[in-house]
Design an enzyme around this catalytic site. Structure first.
Site, PDB file in Angstrom:
ATOM      1  N   HIS A 155     -30.618  68.710 -75.377  1.00  0.00           N
ATOM      2  CA  HIS A 155     -29.572  68.000 -76.133  1.00  0.00           C
ATOM      3  C   HIS A 155     -29.506  68.500 -77.568  1.00  0.00           C
ATOM      4  CE1 HIS A 155     -28.611  65.030 -79.248  1.00  0.00           C
ATOM      5  NE2 HIS A 155     -27.583  64.734 -78.482  1.00  0.00           N
ATOM      6  N   HIS A 163     -34.229  66.125 -73.850  1.00  0.00           N
ATOM      7  CA  HIS A 163     -33.799  65.837 -75.221  1.00  0.00           C
ATOM      8  C   HIS A 163     -33.850  67.084 -76.105  1.00  0.00           C
ATOM      9  CE1 HIS A 163     -33.788  61.609 -74.104  1.00  0.00           C
ATOM     10  NE2 HIS A 163     -33.130  61.388 -75.232  1.00  0.00           N
ATOM     11  N   HIS A 218     -24.256  61.493 -76.995  1.00  0.00           N
ATOM     12  CA  HIS A 218     -25.684  61.800 -76.835  1.00  0.00           C
ATOM     13  C   HIS A 218     -26.113  61.743 -75.373  1.00  0.00           C
ATOM     14  CE1 HIS A 218     -30.008  61.672 -77.858  1.00  0.00           C
ATOM     15  NE2 HIS A 218     -30.095  60.748 -76.919  1.00  0.00           N
ATOM     16  N   ASP A 276     -28.605  58.869 -70.889  1.00  0.00           N
ATOM     17  CA  ASP A 276     -29.775  58.922 -71.759  1.00  0.00           C
ATOM     18  C   ASP A 276     -31.006  58.388 -71.023  1.00  0.00           C
ATOM     19  OD1 ASP A 276     -31.120  59.457 -74.134  1.00  0.00           O
ATOM     20  OD2 ASP A 276     -30.546  57.563 -75.078  1.00  0.00           O
TER      21      ASP A 276
END
Length: 366
Positions: free
Chosen positions: A257, A254, A271, A171
């Site tokens: 994602h 992101h 995540h 992340d």
């Protein structure tokens, strides 16, 4: 041009921080706390946490129910009101913490966050990611202010399976690349305004810290030992990444994602693991220097982050399925549009395939 940065009110980190500091920190915020714990925390740390709070603040414990959904936020809010809570505390992983943040904001109460994993950069931020009850990304929610206290017990982090730390590294790995693209485009951060130079400096420090200490921190966590390297990476995963993404900005990694969540095959992956592959695809999408691409792939291999679609459950993914991911990543309002390059589902799909191909090439060469 007006720039804006946002920060948590107080950040506390170190070994035994829960025992030594939690009661004191919460007592500054109120006299009654609703403490939301994920099931693992409740089972393994519940007694220690109760001992740390006993005599310092009245509290009621509630166990989190799997997804940060509108339904779960409503359930916890109802419990907090019935108890007369003066502060909402979240303890556990990212979705538990997000639910506590959303609950505190809905009730206009102080918020304290105690991550027991260094698996995401959610703890310090005012961003809440709302999912459906089935685990599909639904929307972002920005609460009015950041948590009043974030307390991280490094000894607890070191006891968790190393996959959590590595996911947090994945992340955090996106932070500098996304913030840099937002800086180039003058795109808004999570406040909708561009970030100041301090945000971009912190984002770069996050990246440099991961490259310098990531492998050593993983080794320490595998031995369940707190070392300076582990402390540095916990801070990078939690504070630096949180400040860097929130005040620097999000972009393609992101958004990819979020696109990946439309495929059920990816739901068992975390995540940060999906963000890490999103970062590799982002590097292909934005025409980065080959030396940087090589550095990031090598680092991902060293710490065990995904470098192929197979690594996130998509071994036999079809072009039709991957186009669904690309289209979702390019939805109106997605952070994909903070990229300073041409954006289309076709370009994103090409980047996903290119990132996968490079990852497979490296695995074959290993």
């Amino acid at each position: 041009m007006i720039t804006t940065a946002i920060f948590p009110g107080r950040y506390v980190q170190g070994a035994d921080a829960i025992k030594l500091c939690l009661g004191e920190e919460l007592s500054r915020l109120g006299k009654k706390a609703l403490v939301l714990q994920d099931p693992f925390v409740n089972q393994t740390l519940g007694g220690m946490i109760a001992g740390a709070l006993d005599g310092k603040i009245d509290f009621q414990v509630e166990v989190f129910n799997s997804e940060c959904s509108d339904e779960e936020i409503a359930r916890i809010s109802s419990l907090a009101k019935a108890y007369g809570a003066e502060v909402v505390v979240g303890m556990g992983g990212g979705k538990t913490l997000d639910t506590a943040k959303a609950t505190g904001a809905a009730l206009k109460l102080p918020i304290a966050i105690v991550p027991t994993l260094a698996s995401t950069d959610a703890p310090c931020s005012s961003l809440v990611v709302i999912y459906t009850q089935e685990g599909q990304f639904k929307r972002y929610l920005m609460i009015p202010r950041n948590p009043d206290v974030v307390l991280v017990d490094s000894k607890v982090i070191a006891q968790a399976p190393v996959r959590f730390l590595v996911s947090g590294i994945g992340d955090a790995l996106a932070t500098w690349f996304e913030a840099e693209d937002c800086r180039i485009k003058l795109a808004g951060n999570m406040t909708t305004r561009p970030g100041p130079m301090s945000a971009f400096g912190l984002a770069r420090l996050c990246y440099d810290t991961l490259l310098k200490y990531g492998v050593l921190a993983k080794s320490a966590c595998e031995q369940q030992q707190v070392t300076p390297a582990l402390e540095h990476v916990i801070e990078a995963n939690t504070l630096l990444s949180g400040l860097g993404f929130e005040s620097g900005g999000l972009a393609a990694a992101h958004a990819i994602h979020n696109g990946l969540t439309v495929l059920p095959q990816t739901h068992s992956y975390w995540h940060g693991e999906k963000v890490a592959f999103g970062t590799l695809a982002m590097l292909m999408l934005t025409d980065r220097d080959p030396e940087i691409i090589d550095t990031v792939y090598t680092f991902c291999q060293q710490v065990g982050l995904p470098i192929t679609l197979e690594d996130i459950g998509l071994k036999q993914v079809s072009d039709e399925e991957l186009m669904k991911v690309a289209k979702a990543a390019c939805n109106e309002g997605e952070t994909m549009h903070n990229e300073p390059c041409e954006i289309s589902p076709e370009n994103v799909m090409a980047a996903l395939r290119a990132a996968d191909a490079e990852g497979r090439r490296r695995k074959l060469a290993a």
